[in-house]
Scaffold this motif. Structure first.
Motif, PDB file in Angstrom:
ATOM      1  N   UNK A  56       0.861  -1.072  -0.058  1.00 36.00           N
ATOM      2  CA  UNK A  56       0.154   0.131   0.071  1.00 36.00           C
ATOM      3  C   UNK A  56       0.850   0.965  -0.088  1.00 36.00           C
ATOM      4  N   UNK A  57       0.377   2.319  -0.650  1.00 36.33           N
ATOM      5  CA  UNK A  57       1.078   3.534  -0.755  1.00 36.33           C
ATOM      6  C   UNK A  57       0.178   4.704   0.055  1.00 36.33           C
ATOM      7  N   UNK A  74      -1.585  13.316  -5.859  1.00 35.05           N
ATOM      8  CA  UNK A  74      -0.760  11.978  -5.652  1.00 35.05           C
ATOM      9  C   UNK A  74      -1.804  10.731  -5.671  1.00 35.05           C
ATOM     10  N   UNK A  75      -3.233  10.957  -5.069  1.00 41.88           N
ATOM     11  CA  UNK A  75      -4.044  10.047  -5.265  1.00 41.88           C
ATOM     12  C   UNK A  75      -4.357   9.631  -6.728  1.00 41.88           C
ATOM     13  N   UNK A  76      -4.397  10.681  -7.500  1.00 41.55           N
ATOM     14  CA  UNK A  76      -4.802  10.606  -8.874  1.00 41.55           C
ATOM     15  C   UNK A  76      -3.521   9.995  -9.846  1.00 41.55           C
ATOM     16  N   UNK A 197      -9.753   9.668  -7.489  1.00 40.80           N
ATOM     17  CA  UNK A 197      -9.180  10.465  -6.456  1.00 40.80           C
ATOM     18  C   UNK A 197     -10.118  11.358  -5.802  1.00 40.80           C
ATOM     19  N   UNK A 198     -10.950  11.810  -6.813  1.00 42.35           N
ATOM     20  CA  UNK A 198     -12.110  12.738  -6.127  1.00 42.35           C
ATOM     21  C   UNK A 198     -12.832  11.963  -5.119  1.00 42.35           C
ATOM     22  N   UNK A 199     -13.031  10.588  -5.371  1.00 40.12           N
ATOM     23  CA  UNK A 199     -14.142  10.119  -4.773  1.00 40.12           C
ATOM     24  C   UNK A 199     -13.903   9.542  -3.213  1.00 40.12           C
ATOM     25  N   UNK A 200     -12.339   9.546  -3.205  1.00 35.80           N
ATOM     26  CA  UNK A 200     -11.550   9.382  -1.949  1.00 35.80           C
ATOM     27  C   UNK A 200     -11.833  10.065  -0.987  1.00 35.80           C
TER      28      UNK A 200
END
Lengths: 260, 325
Positions: A56-57, A74-76, A197-200
């Motif tokens: 995991x990152x 970074x999530x994207x 990423x937007x949903x996280x």
């Protein structure tokens, strides 16, 4: 592997820096903020290690609410999760408190982390100190300014840039590594990545809730003044053909500037 | 006491360490304190002998099997022990790759903050006041540290050297007891690129090229020019590095290295703000560009508007003659 990557929100490198002399701080209005460029190499390396070895990152930033934007980037790029350690203070230029906050977060929330990745230096404060300080607080080995990283089981080797040469560093995991340009070529976010990423949800943990004593996060750097560089007087244009100009320039460097 | 960490390479003291010690001695003198120096690990007698010429009150030499190769972890442990024993008011380190990695680790071990990459050290009301560039030199921060001792790294090429004198002395050797397993990683090997290349951060003169160099093959012109100059290195702009014309270790600017040479030549570099930030503290800047409107000319002390491919050979010929005199 459980990989943590620490990123910072900074003004982009094309920014003109203006100073508010009253607050002895950089004026933030009009600045375009981005993820600190060296941090992108750290994110990319974490993603590549996860792709090769699984795990995991997690992306972590210490900063204001607005730092969520760099966490989303970074999530994207493909990170699994992100967390904001919300700091009520503006830039303190004090790496000690940031490193204490990070070390406390790792100890309490990720005691099983295998690798802590940072950019070699954040744009702005230019300390290049938080990775070393966090490594010391956590009792971990480190490699800084790294242009090549290999992880093999419970150990790793890194190439690190020094003056006119490269050091090969061998270390046991867990370890702290700071990334330098050349380590990799960071990927661009994909549309799919941006949507995901937007949903996280990005959890926000106030620095004050980490269990540190107030004196441990009190800034130790006392700003006396913040100044723009001294204005430079207009330079001389040396005229003539290339040969004439070269001869005149060498004479000026020798007799006027006295540097050769 | 002000204590200075002395970095050695191949048993020799690095110039940046002598600069840091020279400044430590000046500041210690102003405060009526002694200035001591410390070597760690496999530094030989030659290093101590070199150091004594600059007049340290004491040279400590810390030794342990785990210190045979450099690690920030091991060196910080050893230095922290010496600091606890000798209670210096400040610890100076050179702002080199080693110093910039080691100093924060030492500071954290001592529970204090850090003054990084300082370009000026003053004493006001008996306290050390540090100035350092932030945003790669777009602004300068002047500050004090509330925590003690003050740990500071000093930027190479900024602080002047004291004149060496024929003095001798004996280093105080101290065996450091490092617990087993205290050092979990260290340098295994030092790899050198082609021969002894001087790093841009340490060079007295930098010969830099940008997009105007037009291709990687033309960087040979800059190498030839650097070769006729003393202690010179080849630098590059971000766009030249991003085009893979030259390695990123040569990059000068906000995302590369911040440099302070005596003389900086910018060939075919337009002068993007992030490049100017990294080199504007050079003592003298020369720009050669065919575009007279290029922003680099605003930062330059001397400019030549013209074709760098004609100017570089002419300049090399003139410099050769001038330097031979």
């Amino acid at each position: 592997m459980n990989i943590l990557v620490f990123v910072k929100r900074v003004p982009d490198t094309e920014s003109k820096i203006r100073i508010n002399h009253e607050t002895k701080a950089v004026a933030e209005d009009g600045l375009n903020f981005v993820i600190s460029p060296n941090d992108e190499y750290a994110v990319e390396e974490a993603l590549r290690l996860r792709e090769a070895k699984g795990g995991r990152v997690t992306i972590v930033s210490v900063g204001p609410d607005e730092a969520v934007a760099v966490l989303r980037k970074a999530l994207a790029m493909g990170a699994d999760e992100a967390v904001l350690l919300k700091d009520g203070l503006k830039e303190t230029y004090d790496p000690l408190r940031t490193a204490r906050v990070i070390a406390q977060y790792v100890k309490t929330k990720h005691p099983d982390a295998d690798l802590l990745l940072f950019g070699r230096m954040s744009v702005g404060a230019d300390n290049s100190a938080v990775p070393s300080m966090a490594a010391e607080f956590l009792g971990l080995p480190q490699a800084s300014v790294v242009t090549k990283l290999e992880i093999d089981g419970a150990s790793g080797t890194a190439l690190r840039e020094i003056e006119g040469a490269v050091e090969k560093v061998a270390f046991a995991l867990p370890a702290v590594v700071s990334a330098q340009k050349g380590l990799n070529e960071p990927r661009y976010e994909t549309l799919k990545g941006i949507m995901a990423a937007k949903k996280k949800t990005i959890p926000v943990i106030p620095v004050a809730d980490l269990g540190l004593a107030p004196e441990e996060t009190a800034p130790q750097v006392e700003v006396v003044s913040l100044e723009a560089p001294a204005a430079k007087k207009a330079g001389k244009i040396v005229p003539g053909t290339p040969e004439e100009a070269a001869a005149a320039l060498v004479a000026l460097l020798r007799n006027e500037a006295k540097v050769i | 006491m002000i204590l200075t960490f002395i970095e050695t390479r191949d048993g020799k003291v690095k110039k940046s360490s002598l600069e840091a010690f020279s400044e430590a001695k000046r500041k210690a003198g102003e405060m009526g304190l002694p200035a001591a120096a410390v070597l760690v690990g496999p530094a030989g007698g030659e290093a101590a002998a070199d150091l004594f010429k600059y007049g340290p009150s004491t040279v400590f030499h810390l030794e342990a099997p785990a210190l045979a190769a450099y690690s920030a972890q091991g060196f910080a442990l050893a230095l922290a022990e010496l600091v606890r024993e000798t209670s210096p008011k400040a610890v100076f380190l050179p702002g080199t790759a080693m110093g910039r990695e080691l100093a924060p680790r030492l500071a954290a071990r001592l529970g204090v903050s850090l003054a990084s990459d300082c370009t000026k050290v003053e004493i006001r009301d008996g306290s050390l006041v540090f100035t350092r560039p932030i945003y790669a030199g777009k602004a300068f921060l002047t500050f004090t540290l509330k925590s003690a001792p003050a740990v500071a790294t000093l930027r190479p090429n900024v602080f002047s050297l004291l004149a060496p004198e024929p003095r001798a002395g004996e280093a105080v050797r101290k065996a450091v007891a490092l617990p087993d397993g205290a050092v979990k990683g260290q340098v295994a090997e030092i790899l050198r690129e082609k021969g002894e290349t001087l790093d841009v951060a340490e060079a007295d003169i930098i010969v830099s090229g940008g997009r105007g160099m037009k291709g990687p093959e033309n960087f040979a012109l800059l190498e030839e020019l650097a070769a006729v100059l003393p202690r010179a290195a080849v630098g590059a702009s971000r766009s030249a590095v991003d085009s893979n014309w030259i390695g990123h270790a040569h990059q000068v600017g906000q995302t590369g290295k911040t440099v302070s040479p005596t003389l900086y030549f910018a060939f075919g570099i337009s002068g993007a703000i992030q490049h100017l930030a990294g080199m504007s503290s050079s003592k003298v800047i020369v720009a050669v560009n065919k575009d007279s409107e290029a922003p680099i000319f605003k930062a330059a002390d001397y400019g030549i508007v013209g074709d760098l491919f004609a100017v570089i050979p002419a300049l090399k010929a003139e410099l050769k003659i001038a330097l031979a005199e």
